[in-house]
Design an enzyme around this catalytic site. Structure first.
Site, short mmCIF file in Angstrom:
data_model
loop_
_atom_site.label_atom_id
_atom_site.label_comp_id
_atom_site.label_asym_id
_atom_site.label_seq_id
_atom_site.Cartn_x
_atom_site.Cartn_y
_atom_site.Cartn_z
N LEU A 222 -42.56 -3.74 -8.95
CA LEU A 222 -43.06 -3.84 -10.69
C LEU A 222 -42.17 -3.23 -11.41
O LEU A 222 -42.14 -1.97 -11.21
CB LEU A 222 -44.30 -4.61 -11.13
CG LEU A 222 -44.56 -4.72 -12.93
CD1 LEU A 222 -44.13 -5.98 -13.10
CD2 LEU A 222 -45.81 -4.95 -12.70
N ASP A 223 -41.22 -3.37 -11.91
CA ASP A 223 -39.79 -2.90 -13.11
C ASP A 223 -39.81 -1.50 -12.41
O ASP A 223 -39.55 -0.38 -13.40
CB ASP A 223 -41.23 -2.68 -14.37
CG ASP A 223 -41.51 -3.57 -14.91
OD1 ASP A 223 -40.84 -4.43 -15.10
OD2 ASP A 223 -42.59 -3.33 -15.87
N GLU A 224 -39.30 -1.50 -10.76
CA GLU A 224 -38.92 -0.29 -10.55
C GLU A 224 -37.50 -0.68 -9.72
O GLU A 224 -36.90 0.01 -9.25
CB GLU A 224 -40.09 0.58 -9.84
CG GLU A 224 -41.12 0.83 -10.69
CD GLU A 224 -42.38 1.03 -9.37
OE1 GLU A 224 -41.37 2.05 -8.26
OE2 GLU A 224 -43.25 2.20 -10.24
#
Length: 279
Positions: A222-224
């Site tokens: 997530l979001d990486e």
């Protein structure tokens, strides 16, 4: 075709620039711009070459490049100039609005072939631009069924990229794998700080002095995913959460617009969890 673009990714070795230049000259192609970079950690060479001249046979040029470059080189000659893009949304309109306006005035660098949302609130707005809108509700359904219908609506148009324009749903690993390195997200935070759904509130509570936005490719973390563009603006103690949200929306539009421009112009290479960007 007189203007040509060649993209190369391969194992590094001594003399690659000279080898490539010599082959271009053999085909009477004049190199007008060449950007290259070596990722030393992964021993990988990247190049983006703009050249002028008539390519008699792209197949012949491709085969000759394969002969002189290291094995398993990834080579693209004259990628499609105008990409097709699917946009996924929830309720917020600011990023979608910026995309559709640029699409309408032919400044996006791509064609928006469809918009899909897990709510239908943006359907009337989308229809003003003569772009089809697909309402795929997530409510009362399993993620598997929701994504099955979402994939069906997307694949009907066979887009080159999927843009998450404030699409507030976490996508499954199966969905991400189906469109690997093709999903671009705008996150309302200067990652890796404040991941998740409420970064402005987190930033306000932390008392930060800058806020920002990050455009990145989507992965299962997530979001990486690999970052394309980031930007920040200053804030201070007088900013309420609502003030940060208002200011942040402008940054989000700017960051997403720049990221899409770079991607659509084939200036972005992915290496591991990072990007190589030839601006």
């Amino acid at each position: 075709m007189n203007e040509n673009l060649i993209l190369i990714e391969c194992k590094d070795k001594v003399g690659l620039v000279a080898i490539i230049s010599e082959l271009m000259a053999k085909h009477h192609l004049n190199i007008t711009a060449m950007r290259e970079f070596v990722d030393e950690d992964n021993d990988t060479f990247f190049a983006r070459i703009e050249c002028f001249g008539s390519v008699v046979s792209e197949v012949k040029l491709l085969n000759e490049l394969k002969e002189v470059l290291p094995e398993e080189a990834k080579i693209t000659i004259n990628p499609k100039k105008e990409k097709k893009v699917a946009v996924l949304v929830t309720k917020e309109y600011h990023c979608l609005g910026d995309i559709l306006i640029r699409h309408s005035f032919n400044t996006l660098g791509a064609n928006v072939c469809m918009v899909a949302g897990n709510y239908d609130v943006l359907k009337p707005f989308t229809n003003r631009f003569d772009v089809p809108f697909f309402y795929v509700s997530h409510e009362g359904r399993s993620k598997q069924d929701f994504e099955k219908d979402l994939v069906k609506s997307i694949e009907e148009f066979n887009p080159d990229y999927i843009v998450l324009a404030k699409f507030m749903r976490i996508l499954s690993p199966d969905f991400v794998a189906r469109f690997k390195h093709k999903i671009i997200n705008i996150h309302h935070s200067f990652l890796p700080a404040f991941i998740g759904a409420s970064p402005y509130r987190q930033a306000h509570e932390r008392g930060v002095k800058v806020i920002g936005a990050t455009a990145h490719f989507v992965t299962n973390d997530l979001d990486e995913g690999p970052i394309i563009v980031q930007q920040t603006i200053p804030v201070n103690h007088t900013f309420k959460v609502s003030d940060m949200v208002t200011a942040g929306k402008e940054v989000e539009k700017s960051v997403l617009s720049k990221a899409l421009q770079l991607v659509f112009q084939d200036r972005v290479f992915i290496t591991g969890n990072k990007t190589i960007i030839f601006e």
